[in-house]
Scaffold this active site. Structure first.
Site, PDB file in Angstrom:
ATOM      1  N   GLU A 161      51.116  34.665  47.353  1.00  0.00           N
ATOM      2  CA  GLU A 161      51.272  34.806  46.339  1.00  0.00           C
ATOM      3  C   GLU A 161      51.184  33.850  45.434  1.00  0.00           C
ATOM      4  O   GLU A 161      50.617  33.602  44.317  1.00  0.00           O
ATOM      5  CB  GLU A 161      52.433  35.909  46.204  1.00  0.00           C
ATOM      6  CG  GLU A 161      52.278  37.078  46.693  1.00  0.00           C
ATOM      7  CD  GLU A 161      51.242  38.122  46.167  1.00  0.00           C
ATOM      8  OE1 GLU A 161      50.568  37.717  45.174  1.00  0.00           O
ATOM      9  OE2 GLU A 161      51.297  39.240  46.566  1.00  0.00           O
TER      10      GLU A 161
ATOM     11  N   ARG B  94      48.278  32.346  42.647  1.00  0.00           N
ATOM     12  CA  ARG B  94      48.714  32.590  41.216  1.00  0.00           C
ATOM     13  C   ARG B  94      49.057  31.060  40.670  1.00  0.00           C
ATOM     14  O   ARG B  94      48.455  30.857  39.575  1.00  0.00           O
ATOM     15  CB  ARG B  94      49.984  33.632  41.004  1.00  0.00           C
ATOM     16  CG  ARG B  94      49.807  34.972  41.582  1.00  0.00           C
ATOM     17  CD  ARG B  94      50.853  35.892  41.354  1.00  0.00           C
ATOM     18  NE  ARG B  94      50.918  36.984  42.081  1.00  0.00           N
ATOM     19  CZ  ARG B  94      50.946  38.285  41.792  1.00  0.00           C
ATOM     20  NH1 ARG B  94      51.508  38.524  40.642  1.00  0.00           N
ATOM     21  NH2 ARG B  94      51.063  39.310  42.682  1.00  0.00           N
TER      22      ARG B  94
ATOM     23  N   ASP C 186      42.056  42.555  53.323  1.00  0.00           N
ATOM     24  CA  ASP C 186      41.054  42.487  52.374  1.00  0.00           C
ATOM     25  C   ASP C 186      40.496  41.089  52.010  1.00  0.00           C
ATOM     26  O   ASP C 186      39.357  40.853  52.003  1.00  0.00           O
ATOM     27  CB  ASP C 186      41.540  43.359  50.977  1.00  0.00           C
ATOM     28  CG  ASP C 186      42.760  42.878  50.137  1.00  0.00           C
ATOM     29  OD1 ASP C 186      43.579  42.048  51.188  1.00  0.00           O
ATOM     30  OD2 ASP C 186      43.266  43.383  49.397  1.00  0.00           O
TER      31      ASP C 186
ATOM     32  N   GLU D   2      41.468  45.226  40.477  1.00  0.00           N
ATOM     33  CA  GLU D   2      40.260  45.561  41.287  1.00  0.00           C
ATOM     34  C   GLU D   2      39.250  46.204  40.903  1.00  0.00           C
ATOM     35  O   GLU D   2      37.999  45.721  41.185  1.00  0.00           O
ATOM     36  CB  GLU D   2      41.088  46.048  42.925  1.00  0.00           C
ATOM     37  CG  GLU D   2      41.611  45.239  43.688  1.00  0.00           C
ATOM     38  CD  GLU D   2      43.164  44.866  43.343  1.00  0.00           C
ATOM     39  OE1 GLU D   2      43.431  45.543  42.255  1.00  0.00           O
ATOM     40  OE2 GLU D   2      43.583  43.946  43.879  1.00  0.00           O
TER      41      GLU D   2
END
Ligand code: DMJ
Length: 588
Positions: A225, A229, A358, A488
């Site tokens: 994360e 980011r 994913d 998404e």
């Protein structure tokens, strides 16, 4: 000498007066010229905005000199440095000093270089730089883009008033929440502000980064994360603005993440303390998530390219190599967990395109694109996985024959999925056959969300009726009806529009933006996650605005509504999984 100026003037001959007047005029012209030059430099921050590459070049000469100095500094250090101790402290101080000297010496972003100059950006490898892109000029957005800018400013106003410098806005209680305590929303939003032409806001945020953002603090961060980011956000802000402050911050932060890779298997732990250098897996397991350890490579590779320090790239690519060779895949599909001790997949037999796996697929393709489409292994793994998805994870509903993505559990298919519309896009296209996957999956999304009252995608899709067709006639489970302002769906619409030019994707995106405004906008500032996308009268706001709403959702909407494929061209940039554009090393 006791004469006054007018008296002196009268004593001069006519010729003398002419000479004095002439000199004054020359001085004024010089003054005016310098003023225009300075003004240009800031206006130039958006040369791409003006769409005049020649104008950009001029400013670039001025603006990239200092960053260039930064890039080549000694041979790459091939050792993973010790997390704590003198060397790290020294590096941090040096980076900080560079930021102070180079970045803070001027309060103006050295911009224009930026987008103009990712092509000019210095490198250690001599590869071609990306070509300039041309974002829209501020105030010249089309009507839908203007609506995105308004939404951004409303979200930003809430963050600025109630959560400035904190991780996330809690718009209902007009407060904030902390995750890492690193100004997450602010960093995630930097490049969006740049792209939207919000110079004042960008500058204010840049000042916060310069004066307040410090990584020397005892805090655990999630490797994935914080990479996508913070590291991604800083690198992208550097590329767009040309401001070396962001690169120095990125390098400091990258160094602090490196202890995560010191595991027996070289598969990184998911948590690392950026102050102490202590890294560890979550308390309940020695596993990391496969998607997490395989979705940090774009950022680490770029950090190495920019700094000349290969340590970052080598650690990240070692993970790719190891995962490539692992047993437990099914036609290119990977399980969701990997043991940091043994380096093997765990929980074999479970396959999903949702969270856990994913972005493994996404980063195979995107690394291949980033590296100039030379690393064949990445493409081959990606294409094999696409075939695996086709074979095992796609199905068609009844009676409408909508294509949807499901999950496979020990050979059993189920119509479940998390972040379903996030089917990996093929960016600028590996093979034509891959392109059919996205539109097909999206027809399914459209069919499903078309029935939802709010036209906002729900977070999960687990249909409650057994054996029934997974169509809107079959209501989703109550716990799945939330919407966290995730990107998404609009991200995929952006790629679909770029690939096909079909305006229906823009129209779908427009409906989504209108829904966000109708159901999630908080009047005092900000937008809120909601718990129920099915009930327009009670969407049940959750009092949280995730950083990716500004970092991703609004950025993709803005880009989707543009008809200019050169606005952050996919031939020039590859977006990390948090929507931060990074340059393609050898653009096609
Ligand atoms: C973002 O942080 C990224 O898009 C990530 O890849 C997945 N989760 C969120 C958005 O939903």
């Amino acid at each position: 000498w006791s004469l006054s100026v007018p008296q002196k003037w009268k004593q001069l001959s006519r010729l003398q007066r002419m000479v004095v007047l002439f000199l004054l005029v020359v001085l004024m012209l010089f003054g005016l010229r310098s003023y225009v030059h300075v003004a240009d430099e800031w206006a130039g921050t958006s040369c791409m905005i003006l769409g005049r590459p020649e104008g950009c070049l001029r400013v670039t000469l001025v603006s990239v000199q200092k960053p260039q100095r930064h890039f080549r500094r000694g041979p790459p250090n091939l050792q993973i440095r010790a997390p704590e101790g003198d060397s790290q402290e020294r590096r941090q101080d040096q980076a900080q000093k560079r930021a102070e000297v180079v970045g803070e010496a001027s309060d103006q972003p050295r911009g224009v270089s930026s987008v103009c100059s990712s092509s000019e950006a210095p490198s250690t490898d001599g590869r071609r730089r990306p070509q300039p892109t041309r974002p829209s000029r501020q105030g010249h957005h089309n009507a839908r883009q203007k609506a995105v800018v308004d939404a951004f400013l409303h979200a930003w106003a809430g963050y600025r008033k109630f959560a400035w410098g904190h991780d996330e806005l809690k718009p209902l209680t007009r407060s904030f929440s902390e995750w890492f305590g690193l100004g997450l929303t602010l960093i995630d939003a930097l490049d969006t502000m740049w792209i939207l032409g919000l110079k004042k806001e960008f500058q204010e945020a840049r000042n916060w980064v310069s004066k307040k953002l410090r990584f020397r603090k005892d805090v655990d961060v999630n490797l994935f994360e914080s990479t996508i980011r913070i590291l991604g956000g800083l690198l992208s802000a550097f590329h767009l603005s040309g401001d070396v402050l962001f690169l120095n911050k990125a390098e400091d932060f990258g160094n602090r993440l490196m202890p995560a890779f010191r595991t027996p298997s070289k598969i990184p732990y998911s948590i690392v303390n950026i102050g102490t250098g202590a890294a560890h897996p979550p308390q309940w397991t020695s596993d990391s998530t496969v998607s997490e350890v395989t979705s940090i490579q774009l950022e680490f590779r770029e950090l190495s390219r920019l700094t000349g320090d290969k340590t970052f790239q080598e650690a990240a690519e070692e993970v790719t190599r190891r995962v490539h060779g692992l047993h437990g895949k099914l036609d290119g599909l990977v399980p969701m967990f990997i043991d940091t001790n043994s380096g093997s997949f765990t929980q074999l037999g479970e396959f999903t395109l949702g969270a856990g796996a994913d972005s493994y697929y996404e980063y195979l393709l995107k690394q291949w694109i980033q590296g100039g489409k030379k690393e064949r292994q990445l493409l081959e793994d990606y294409l094999e996985a696409v075939d695996g998805i086709r074979k095992h994870l796609l199905a068609r509903s009844e009676p409408r024959k909508l294509t949807f993505v499901g999950e496979l559990n020990h050979g059993r298919f189920s119509a479940h999925g998390h972040l379903l519309p996030d089917v990996p896009s093929d960016g600028d296209g590996a093979e034509p056959r891959d392109r059919t996957l996205q539109p097909a999956a999206h027809e399914g999304c459209e069919g499903r969300s078309g029935q939802g009252e709010l036209r906002l995608a729900q977070g999960w899709a687990r249909w409650a009726c057994r054996g029934a067709p997974p169509e809107p006639t079959c209501p989703p489970q109550a716990a799945d009806r939330h919407n966290l302002l995730r990107p998404e769906t609009v991200e995929s619409l952006f790629y679909l529009h770029r690939l096909t030019g079909d305006r229906k994707y823009q129209d779908w995106g427009w409906e989504i933006l209108r829904s966000f405004n109708t159901y999630t906008r908080v009047p005092s500032g900000g937008y809120s996650s909601i718990s129920n996308v099915q009930d327009p009268h009670h969407p049940q706001p959750r009092d949280k605005m995730e950083s990716f709403f500004l970092g991703e959702t609004l950025k993709y909407l803005y880009l989707l509504f543009s008809d200019d494929p050169d606005l952050l061209s996919l031939d020039t940039y590859v977006f990390n999984t948090e929507a931060h554009p990074l340059p393609i090393w050898a653009p096609s």
